[in-house]
Scaffold this active site. Structure first.
Site, PDB file in Angstrom:
ATOM      1  N   GLY A  24     -11.433   3.008 -12.169  1.00 38.56           N
ATOM      2  CA  GLY A  24     -12.174   3.849 -13.086  1.00 38.56           C
ATOM      3  C   GLY A  24     -12.190   5.286 -12.631  1.00 38.56           C
ATOM      4  O   GLY A  24     -12.077   5.587 -11.450  1.00 38.56           O
ATOM      5  N   SER A  25     -12.323   6.202 -13.584  1.00 38.66           N
ATOM      6  CA  SER A  25     -12.441   7.617 -13.248  1.00 38.66           C
ATOM      7  C   SER A  25     -13.855   7.906 -12.752  1.00 38.66           C
ATOM      8  O   SER A  25     -14.757   7.077 -12.861  1.00 38.66           O
ATOM      9  CB  SER A  25     -12.119   8.469 -14.474  1.00 38.66           C
ATOM     10  OG  SER A  25     -10.780   8.261 -14.879  1.00 38.66           O
ATOM     11  N   GLY A  26     -14.031   9.101 -12.197  1.00 33.17           N
ATOM     12  CA  GLY A  26     -15.324   9.475 -11.645  1.00 33.17           C
ATOM     13  C   GLY A  26     -15.331   9.543 -10.137  1.00 33.17           C
ATOM     14  O   GLY A  26     -16.349   9.890  -9.535  1.00 33.17           O
ATOM     15  N   HIS A  27     -14.180   9.207  -9.506  1.00 32.80           N
ATOM     16  CA  HIS A  27     -14.090   9.200  -8.043  1.00 32.80           C
ATOM     17  C   HIS A  27     -13.233  10.356  -7.521  1.00 32.80           C
ATOM     18  O   HIS A  27     -12.810  10.344  -6.372  1.00 32.80           O
ATOM     19  CB  HIS A  27     -13.489   7.880  -7.560  1.00 32.80           C
ATOM     20  CG  HIS A  27     -14.177   6.679  -8.092  1.00 32.80           C
ATOM     21  ND1 HIS A  27     -15.518   6.454  -7.920  1.00 32.80           N
ATOM     22  CD2 HIS A  27     -13.707   5.624  -8.821  1.00 32.80           C
ATOM     23  CE1 HIS A  27     -15.853   5.310  -8.512  1.00 32.80           C
ATOM     24  NE2 HIS A  27     -14.771   4.798  -9.068  1.00 32.80           N
ATOM     25  N   ASP A  75     -11.218  -4.505 -11.393  1.00 27.77           N
ATOM     26  CA  ASP A  75      -9.988  -3.999 -10.787  1.00 27.77           C
ATOM     27  C   ASP A  75      -9.125  -5.144 -10.279  1.00 27.77           C
ATOM     28  O   ASP A  75      -7.907  -5.178 -10.510  1.00 27.77           O
ATOM     29  CB  ASP A  75     -10.311  -3.056  -9.621  1.00 27.77           C
ATOM     30  CG  ASP A  75     -10.793  -1.687 -10.080  1.00 27.77           C
ATOM     31  OD1 ASP A  75     -10.771  -1.422 -11.297  1.00 27.77           O
ATOM     32  OD2 ASP A  75     -11.215  -0.886  -9.231  1.00 27.77           O
ATOM     33  N   LYS A  83      -9.219  -1.791  -4.969  1.00 33.28           N
ATOM     34  CA  LYS A  83     -10.589  -1.826  -4.462  1.00 33.28           C
ATOM     35  C   LYS A  83     -11.247  -3.109  -4.939  1.00 33.28           C
ATOM     36  O   LYS A  83     -11.002  -3.573  -6.054  1.00 33.28           O
ATOM     37  CB  LYS A  83     -11.387  -0.610  -4.950  1.00 33.28           C
ATOM     38  CG  LYS A  83     -10.775   0.717  -4.536  1.00 33.28           C
ATOM     39  CD  LYS A  83     -11.677   1.909  -4.841  1.00 33.28           C
ATOM     40  CE  LYS A  83     -12.145   1.981  -6.272  1.00 33.28           C
ATOM     41  NZ  LYS A  83     -11.027   2.038  -7.251  1.00 33.28           N
ATOM     42  N   HIS A 122     -19.961   3.577  -8.018  1.00 32.50           N
ATOM     43  CA  HIS A 122     -19.994   3.501  -9.484  1.00 32.50           C
ATOM     44  C   HIS A 122     -21.400   3.748 -10.015  1.00 32.50           C
ATOM     45  O   HIS A 122     -21.771   3.250 -11.073  1.00 32.50           O
ATOM     46  CB  HIS A 122     -19.497   2.131  -9.958  1.00 32.50           C
ATOM     47  CG  HIS A 122     -18.061   1.882  -9.656  1.00 32.50           C
ATOM     48  ND1 HIS A 122     -17.648   1.281  -8.493  1.00 32.50           N
ATOM     49  CD2 HIS A 122     -16.934   2.179 -10.354  1.00 32.50           C
ATOM     50  CE1 HIS A 122     -16.321   1.194  -8.497  1.00 32.50           C
ATOM     51  NE2 HIS A 122     -15.873   1.745  -9.608  1.00 32.50           N
TER      52      HIS A 122
END
Length: 321
Positions: A51-54, A107, A102, A213
């Site tokens: 997921g994006s945001g990292h 995932d 991860k 997250h």
């Protein structure tokens, strides 16, 4: 909600459009897959993502010396198997593909499904699952957090030295047996696609054992000074290692000022010196974030000369330093 976005629905595509303009060394394919423009002609190709945001993970590590592709999902949401499959096909040069995953259920499920699909089409694909978060007692359930970036760098180094897919898997899995992380937060992140905070914290509280997250920590305490927080996290990490020589990462969570990350680093090094620990390599910066969360994580890895060599090896990623 105050965020520098146009709308929630286009967060990912707008971000990747901007990334492609900023970084002339990558292409965006299939809408959400970031690949190296100069496809590697030989050597095992490395694919990661989530997921994006990292940010800068994972797309920021698509560069010579690290990843060949990163598959980007929506904010804190796993990419779908078809996107992972597209990444595998795009980077496979015949020497095999390694998926670095991860340990989150979405995932793992989607990357492994893509792995099976690719194998059915004749691609040689293996995977490793990163489980470095010691906030979780059960080793099989431990999340993959900032230590994942060290895995990217080590696997990239091994690939550049022409090791086979099986050899890289064996070495990476051996290294991960001594890779441990734990994080904390003094402010939660604001998720742009929902307009909500990951959790609520009072002014005088902190979360210990947070994920990446927007999850709550494993427990909540009254806020403490930086030195006490550092020692609290190190105490947890030293339940898992007794090595006197360590590689150490101080990772910002996205909203932590550089000044405060430097303060944390001072007390990490002071505490390790008091514990008679030699730091063979120190990494400090935003490597694996949780949007604008204020906090940090610590990662330790038992000293290993080959891993040290890999961390010093050249990479074109601007974000690994």
């Amino acid at each position: 909600m105050k965020k520098l976005i146009n709308d929630r629905e286009s967060f990912l595509t707008d971000m990747l459009d901007g990334l492609e303009l900023r970084d002339g060394n990558v292409d965006i394919i299939e809408g959400t897959v970031v690949v190296r423009k100069d496809k590697k002609k030989s050597g095992v190709a490395l694919v990661s993502g989530g997921g994006s945001g990292h940010e800068p993970a994972h797309a920021g590590y698509v560069a010579k010396g690290m990843l060949d592709a990163a598959v980007c999902g929506e904010v804190f949401t796993s990419p779908t198997p078809d996107k992972v499959l597209a990444a595998i096909k795009a980077v496979d040069n015949g020497d095999g593909v390694l998926l670095i995953i991860k340990n989150y259920s979405g995932d793992v499920m989607n990357f492994e499904m893509a792995q099976e699909m690719a194998q059915a089409e004749g691609h040689q694909v293996s995977s490793v699952i990163v489980r470095d978060d010691v906030a979780i007692d059960n080793e099989e359930q431990r999340r993959g957090v900032a230590g994942t970036v060290i895995v990217h760098k080590y696997a990239g180094y091994l690939s550049d030295r022409s090791l086979s897919l099986d050899e890289i898997v064996e070495k990476v899995e051996g290294m991960m047996e001594n890779l441990y992380s734990i994080g904390m937060a003094i402010e939660p992140c604001l998720v742009p696609t929902t307009g909500e905070y990951g959790f609520d914290l009072d002014e005088d509280e902190m979360e210990i054992g947070v994920g990446i997250h927007g999850e709550k920590g494993i427990y909540r305490e009254q806020s403490e000074t930086a030195d006490k927080i550092v020692n609290r996290l190190l105490d947890e990490l030293f339940k898992h290692t007794d090595s006197s020589r360590l590689i150490v990462m101080v990772n910002g969570m996205g909203g932590t000022p550089e000044s405060e990350l430097s303060i944390v680093t001072k007390y990490v090094m002071n505490s390790l010196e008091e514990r008679n620990i030699t730091v063979s390599k120190l990494l400090v910066g935003d490597y694996m974030t949780a949007l604008d969360m204020q906090g940090f994580s610590l990662t330790v890895l038992d000293e290993d000369q080959e891993v040290l060599d890999s961390l010093e090896a050249e990479t074109e990623s601007k974000y690994f330093k």
